[in-house]
Write an enzyme that holds these catalytic residues in place. Structure first.
Site, PDB file in Angstrom:
ATOM      1  N   ASN A  48       0.845  -1.206   0.000  1.00 11.77           N
ATOM      2  CA  ASN A  48       0.000   0.000   0.000  1.00 11.77           C
ATOM      3  C   ASN A  48       0.873   1.246   0.000  1.00 11.77           C
ATOM      4  OD1 ASN A  48      -0.368  -1.397   2.816  1.00 11.77           O
ATOM      5  ND2 ASN A  48      -0.975   0.654   3.361  1.00 11.77           N
ATOM      6  N   ASP A  49       0.802   2.118   0.970  1.00  8.46           N
ATOM      7  CA  ASP A  49       1.410   3.449   0.855  1.00  8.46           C
ATOM      8  C   ASP A  49       2.880   3.467   0.414  1.00  8.46           C
ATOM      9  OD1 ASP A  49      -0.871   3.535   2.366  1.00  8.46           O
ATOM     10  OD2 ASP A  49       0.042   4.449   4.118  1.00  8.46           O
ATOM     11  N   TRP A  73      -3.557  -7.027   2.856  1.00  5.23           N
ATOM     12  CA  TRP A  73      -2.985  -6.222   3.940  1.00  5.23           C
ATOM     13  C   TRP A  73      -2.764  -7.135   5.150  1.00  5.23           C
ATOM     14  CZ3 TRP A  73      -3.787  -4.483   8.922  1.00  5.23           C
ATOM     15  CH2 TRP A  73      -3.053  -3.348   9.294  1.00  5.23           C
ATOM     16  N   SER A 106       3.350   3.427   8.067  1.00  7.32           N
ATOM     17  CA  SER A 106       3.903   4.424   7.135  1.00  7.32           C
ATOM     18  C   SER A 106       4.777   5.490   7.792  1.00  7.32           C
ATOM     19  CB  SER A 106       2.766   5.104   6.381  1.00  7.32           C
ATOM     20  OG  SER A 106       2.273   4.197   5.433  1.00  7.32           O
TER      21      SER A 106
HETATM   22  C1  FRU Z   1      -2.830   4.620   4.945  1.00  8.15           C
HETATM   23  C2  FRU Z   1      -2.478   3.808   6.197  1.00  8.15           C
HETATM   24  C3  FRU Z   1      -1.583   4.600   7.127  1.00  8.15           C
HETATM   25  C4  FRU Z   1      -0.916   3.518   7.897  1.00  8.15           C
HETATM   26  C5  FRU Z   1      -0.722   2.452   6.858  1.00  8.15           C
HETATM   27  C6  FRU Z   1      -0.816   1.042   7.359  1.00  8.15           C
HETATM   28  O1  FRU Z   1      -3.156   3.815   3.867  1.00  8.15           O
HETATM   29  O2  FRU Z   1      -3.667   3.415   6.855  1.00  8.15           O
HETATM   30  O3  FRU Z   1      -2.253   5.536   7.921  1.00  8.15           O
HETATM   31  O4  FRU Z   1       0.307   3.920   8.450  1.00  8.15           O
HETATM   32  O5  FRU Z   1      -1.724   2.663   5.885  1.00  8.15           O
HETATM   33  O6  FRU Z   1      -0.530   0.121   6.357  1.00  8.15           O
END
Ligand code: FRU
Length: 469
Positions: A48-49, A73, A106
């Site tokens: 993800n991020d 996830w 993140s």
């Molecule tokens: C955003 C988020 C962040 C977090 C991360 C966890 O997509 O929810 O706030 O740190 O993804 O994977």
């Protein structure tokens, strides 16, 4: 569906000191039917991020939220990839693993050139990563890891956390250097729509500056300054929230003062958790952003989720005020292949100028003189774009934004990959990011005029090569 054969080609570059970078043979296998060909994906499993975006010694580092075990996830690690051109990425071993403080959520990265942290141990400047330790037995806290070998290995700071738990799942530290006050500043998401700013001189102890509200937004902050209309004397600070929307204002190193916003940054459905690179060399000077194209689906693939194509940001003045604009980084030209182009063609109802386009991946750049047309329609791999000049409405894949023609004209740019479409209208004044599943059969493209005719001032469709070969 379009399948191409797997080939492996070595690609290399040199850094400023002549050392070779990223020299390894690029592994084959990035050619599954739904594998994006010029957007970053993890070789396997979930991402993800984008995290820790930082440039050091000729390399761009892209870390990313990664579950290396499953295409879903899960326990977050920091995956890692490097590139010398923002286009060709090489995945490196995982940079951060969960520990007793929690999994690694993140955060951001910087180069500590002046060794303010005292963590330097060799000839290289240390690269520091700030991340959230979350989903552990203890409540979420902010932690530090550092590398003294150009980001090849990272060591967790022995006195973590550097910022203990404050509230809820406080997270996503973005650290920047504030030159006028000669301090580091951290933007942190607290909870709900509240963010906090902190400052530090050594990157290890942090002082609370103030909290700020960002209506409608949470997670993944970013904070940077940009010139307005390329005027270095007229500058504004941009505070970006998790969905990419942003506030404009001033920042004196202590307080961010909102002057306008929130403003929407993307009108599509797949753009989230944006972050800009730290330490882009001054001679380059660009503010470069990446985002997670949240929500794409990739049935049957060994990977899940993709990044957007990196963009260059700028602030420009419009009748409604100053706005952030976004265009693909120029390095995309390294993928350019065969080009088809048209100039000064009139499109009348019943004609399709793009009948001859058969490619799978494109960078399309077009300018239209809208004349008396009621609706201009473009279809790119089955994804519909429609513009109605009278009402000033641009609709892409069912999402609409207001966009009045400028002197009777519209400019459109589109990046077409196997599973994504990014549309940049009027030099990035409005951007739409989408993921899609390609229809079976040959890719189809269409440009048509309805209720009048349109003059195509120019239309350039450049086929793109895969960045993985
Ligand atoms: C955003 C988020 C962040 C977090 C991360 C966890 O997509 O929810 O706030 O740190 O993804 O994977």
């Amino acid at each position: 569906m379009f399948l191409s054969s797997a080939t492996a080609v070595a690609w290399a570059a040199e850094d400023a000191r002549g050392r070779s970078l990223v020299q390894n043979e690029q592994p084959s296998g990035y050619d599954e039917p739904l594998r994006p060909q010029f957007h970053f994906t993890a070789k396997k499993n979930w991402l993800n991020d984008p995290n820790g975006l930082v440039s050091y010694d000729g390399e761009y580092h892209l870390f990313f939220q990664h579950n290396p075990e499953k295409p879903d996830w899960g326990p977050m690690h920091w995956g890692h990839a490097v590139s010398t051109d923002l286009v060709h990425w090489k995945e490196l071993p995982i940079a951060l693993y969960p520990d007793e403080l929690g999994t690694c959520w993140s955060g951001s990265g910087i180069v500590d050139r002046a060794n303010t942290s005292g963590l330097k141990s060799g000839d290289e400047d240390p690269i520091l990563l700030f991340y959230t330790a979350a989903a552990g037995e203890k409540p979420a806290s902010q932690c530090l890891a550092y590398s003294n070998d150009r980001g090849r290995t990272f060591t967790k700071y022995s006195a973590n956390p550097i910022l203990p738990h404050i509230v809820a799942t406080n997270r996503d530290p973005k650290v920047i250097w504030h030159e006028p006050t000669k301090r580091w500043v951290m933007a942190l998401f607290k909870d709900g729509n509240t963010y906090a700013l902190f400052s530090s001189t050594d990157l290890k102890s942090w002082t609370h500056l103030h909290d700020l509200e960002f209506p409608g937004c949470g997670e993944c902050p970013d904070l940077f300054e940009l010139p307005v209309d390329d005027n270095p004397k007229h500058r504004k600070w941009v505070f970006v929230g998790g969905d990419g929307s942003y506030l404009l204002g001033s920042f004196d190193g202590k307080e961010f003062n909102r002057e306008s916003g929130p403003h929407r940054a993307d009108y599509g459905t797949n753009y989230y958790a944006t972050q800009t690179f730290s330490n882009i060399p001054e001679r380059d000077g660009r503010r470069i952003q990446m985002a997670w194209m949240r929500g794409g689906t990739y049935p049957g693939m060994p990977f899940n989720q993709q990044m957007n194509f990196p963009t260059e940001l700028s602030l420009r003045t419009f009748p409604a005020g100053i706005r952030l604009c976004r265009v693909p980084v120029r390095e995309i030209a390294s993928l350019y292949g065969k080009e088809q182009s048209w100039k000064n063609e009139t499109v009348t109802p019943g004609t399709n100028l793009l009948e001859g386009l058969k490619g799978e991946l494109y960078d399309i750049q077009a300018e239209f003189d809208l004349g008396d047309v009621e609706e201009l329609r473009l279809e790119l791999r089955g994804q519909a774009i429609s513009y109605r000049p009278a009402g000033g409405k641009l609709t892409c894949v069912g999402q609409t934004c207001d966009l009045k023609p400028i002197e009777g004209r519209l400019k459109l740019r589109a990046l077409v990959d196997r599973t994504s479409l990014e549309v940049y209208a009027d030099d990035g004044r409005a951007v739409f990011s989408f993921c899609f599943l390609p229809a079976a059969g040959e890719p189809r493209y269409e440009l048509s005029a309805h209720g009048g005719s349109v003059k195509v001032v120019s239309f350039r469709a450049v086929e793109l090569k895969s960045s993985w070969r």
